[in-house]
Each structure stands twice: as structure tokens, then as C-alpha cells.
Design an enzyme around this catalytic site. Structure first.
Site, short mmCIF file in Angstrom:
data_model
loop_
_atom_site.label_atom_id
_atom_site.label_comp_id
_atom_site.label_asym_id
_atom_site.label_seq_id
_atom_site.Cartn_x
_atom_site.Cartn_y
_atom_site.Cartn_z
N CYS A 74 0.80 -1.22 0.00
CA CYS A 74 0.00 0.00 0.00
C CYS A 74 0.83 1.27 0.00
O CYS A 74 0.29 2.35 -0.10
CB CYS A 74 -0.92 0.01 1.22
SG CYS A 74 -0.02 -0.08 2.80
N GLU A 112 -7.26 -5.67 -0.16
CA GLU A 112 -7.17 -4.83 1.04
C GLU A 112 -6.11 -3.78 0.80
O GLU A 112 -5.06 -4.04 0.22
CB GLU A 112 -6.82 -5.71 2.24
CG GLU A 112 -6.65 -4.96 3.56
CD GLU A 112 -5.20 -4.51 3.83
OE1 GLU A 112 -5.01 -3.70 4.75
OE2 GLU A 112 -4.28 -4.97 3.13
N ARG A 157 -7.45 1.81 13.12
CA ARG A 157 -6.83 1.39 11.86
C ARG A 157 -7.90 1.29 10.78
O ARG A 157 -8.71 0.36 10.77
CB ARG A 157 -6.13 0.04 12.05
CG ARG A 157 -5.26 -0.39 10.86
CD ARG A 157 -4.63 -1.75 11.11
NE ARG A 157 -3.61 -2.09 10.12
CZ ARG A 157 -2.32 -1.74 10.20
NH1 ARG A 157 -1.90 -1.03 11.23
NH2 ARG A 157 -1.46 -2.08 9.27
N ARG A 159 -8.95 0.76 6.92
CA ARG A 159 -8.51 0.14 5.67
C ARG A 159 -9.70 -0.01 4.74
O ARG A 159 -10.84 -0.17 5.18
CB ARG A 159 -7.88 -1.24 5.93
CG ARG A 159 -6.51 -1.20 6.62
CD ARG A 159 -5.47 -0.58 5.71
NE ARG A 159 -4.12 -0.59 6.25
CZ ARG A 159 -3.60 0.38 6.98
NH1 ARG A 159 -4.31 1.45 7.29
NH2 ARG A 159 -2.34 0.30 7.40
#
Length: 327
Positions: A74, A112, A157, A159
Site C-alpha cells: 500500500c 485490502e 486502523r 482500511r
């Protein structure tokens, strides 16, 4: 019958573990280029793991599976990666994922990435990914989920999760999980009580800025970060987002006020904050590698909840009309 999966950029196996915990999926082939992450993966899985550069993988020789999992790196889409997107050489790793999808033609695709993927380059990057999957015949749903709201894990977090289905009936049956109450406390995953190895503690003799830590780190109800010149308190009483660069310097690893002094989190505690079970094996490698692996990984309980929703959608659609899942 379990649904067979290929896992790309598998890291330490967070995606694989979340899917396998449902009892409905099994990873039969995985790819991870980083040798230290591969060591952790092999310590916990018995399937075929390739450590080739993804560009060198012969896509035509991959096993036929029902689902492709890809947590493609990412950095090219994140703030930490300066938002270069596809201009960064790592941005092309999505296209390597697409080559695998094209070769294997799975029923389901699961991706993801960081939440910034959606807004990068005024949305153009995400549109390329979305359109490419659609052109390959997938119906797409996506959502940004925060671990503390969807995984009962005390970590902030966020995502983005992208799920694609070849069969429109399955797509129509799929919904992302609903928010769930955060019941786990920091004390459930972090050891405030026992004295640990001295390398984790900060003292006046080791850190020149210790007096600032001592002044500002005053509560056991939250985590702190040393930001080179000041102490940052995480006001939400959960962990800040764990990062891959935790292993590159102490200032990146969250700090706590334990009963034995101020210390940084251990690698195991970082894995705990990602929702890995206590029996997950961490190999005997430098802790800098383990910090990086934890920061690069995914929140396992969130993955498990999405995976369960995928399996339910597949089963519900099959009740109406059997779906031929070629393997």
C-alpha cells in the site's frame, strides 16, 4: 468442501488466517517476497509458499481456486508513500494481481489497502482499479472499515476492503459486516503488570528526552508516541495505527506507562493489536523485522468477519441455483 484460495503479498498470513478461521476457506498457494515475513508465514502455515518476485511468477501455472486474496503493498497509495500511486513502481503491483486474476479466473476477488486509495489522485487511481476489475467481469463492493469499530480490536486502523464477484447473485447476497461494540481493552492485549526485558524500557540513562516522557506519559488508559520533539497522547484510548516503520526507530513504536516504567510495545503486543491469536508463532529474528511485519499486516478479526459474509453470500446464492465453482 472448502473454498480454495491463492494469497498474494501474503506477508505473515493475516488475510489467510482470517479466511481460514471461518472454517470455509483454505489457502493452497501463497506468494511473499520478503524472506523474513516468509519465515513467519512458514512457521504458521503448511501450504505452498512461493518467495519469487511477483513479476517472475508464472501465472499460467497457478492452481485453479475459488478466490484470490491480495493485500498488494500500500505504500504507493499511502501518505507514508507520498501519494505517488501508479507513478511509484510499487503501484504496478495491482496489475500483477490483475494478471493472476486473469489467469486463474476466481469466483471471488478480495483486496485490502489503505483508506487513502479511494481519494488518491482525485479518485483516478481507485477508478482504474474498479474499472479494471469490472472489465474482467467482476461486480464490485467496497467499504472502509476501522478495526476498533468492526474487529473488537483496540486499534485505530482504517482500511479499504474491495470484494468482487463473478456471479451477480452472489454479489447481491453479499453485505459488509455491521459495526460491533469494542469490548477489548488495551489491558487485554498489553501487559502492564509484568516486568519485561530491559531493552523495551526507556530510562534517563538511555534516552536524552526521558524527562519529557516522564512528564507527559501519565496514564495507563491509553498509548503514547514520541514524535522526535514531543509526546503525543492517543486521546481515543486505543492504539494509534501500527506502521511498518516501527522497526526503524524507537520513536515509531507506541509507548505505555507500565507498572515497571515507561516502555515500548513488544512485537507480540503489536501482533495482539492486529488480532493475531496468542498461539501464532513468531520466529527468532531481529525484533525490527517483527515490528515491520506487524505494522504491515491486517487486523485478523475484521478479515474473518468479511470472509464469513463472503461464504454466506456464496451459500445463499447456491440455495437458489447451484453455482459451478470450477477448481
Amino acid at each position: 468442501m472448502k473454498y480454495r484460495a491463492i494469497s498474494l503479498f501474503a506477508g505473515v498470513g493475516g488475510l489467510d488466517l482470517g479466511f481460514e478461521q471461518t472454517g470455509k476457506f483454505e489457502t493452497v498457494w501463497a506468494n511473499e517476497f520478503d524472506e523474513k515475513a516468509a519465515l513467519t508465514y512458514r512457521s504458521n502455515f503448511n501450504n505452498t509458499l512461493s518467495t519469487l518476485d511477483i513479476h517472475e511468477v508464472d501465472k499460467e501455472k497457478l492452481p485453479k481456486v475459488n478466490i484470490v486474496l491480495s493485500g498488494f503493498p500500500c505504500q504507493a497509495f499511502s501518505v507514508a508513500g507520498y501519494r505517488l500511486g501508479f507513478e511509484d513502481e510499487r503501484g504496478d503491483l495491482f496489475f500483477e494481481t490483475l494478471k493472476v486474476i486473469n489467469a486463474v479466473e476466481p469466483e471471488v476477488v478480495f483486496l485490502e489497502n489503505v483508506k487513502n486509495l479511494v481519494g488518491h489522485d482525485s479518485g483516478k487511481t481507485f477508478r482504474i482499479i474498479y474499472d479494471a476489475l469490472e472489465q474482467h467481469g467482476y461486480h464490485i463492493k467496497y467499504q472502509t472499515l476501522n478495526a476498533k469499530d468492526y474487529g473488537d480490536v483496540p486499534q485505530n486502523r482504517e482500511r479499504i476492503y474491495i470484494v468482487g464477484f463473478k456471479n451477480k447473485r452472489v454479489y447481491e447476497k453479499f453485505d459488509f459486516p455491521k459495526p460491533t461494540e469494542l469490548k477489548k481493552k488495551l489491558s487485554d492485549v498489553i501487559d502492564f503488570d509484568n516486568q519485561l526485558d530491559e531493552r523495551y524500557y526507556y530510562t534517563s540513562g538511555k534516552q536524552s528526552f526521558y524527562d519529557l516522557l516522564e512528564r507527559d506519559i501519565v496514564s495507563q488508559n491509553t498509548l503514547y508516541q514520541w514524535r522526535r520533539q514531543y509526546v503525543r497522547e492517543n486521546k481515543s484510548n486505543v492504539s494509534p495505527t501500527l506502521t511498518a516503520n516501527m522497526g526503524t526507530g524507537g520513536h515509531n513504536v507506541p509507548l505505555i506507562l507500565s507498572n515497571h516504567g515507561i516502555r515500548k510495545l513488544t512485537p507480540r503486543e503489536c501482533f495482539n493489536l492486529q488480532g493475531f491469536p496468542s498461539e501464532y508463532k513468531l520466529p527468532d529474528v531481529a525484533i525490527s523485522h517483527l515490528y515491520k511485519q506487524a505494522g504491515n499486516s491486517v487486523v485478523v478479526p475484521v478479515i474473518k468477519r468479511i470472509a464469513k459474509k463472503i461464504s454466506i453470500a456464496l451459500e445463499k446464492a447456491s440455495e437458489v441455483e447451484p453455482i459451478q465453482l470450477e477448481i
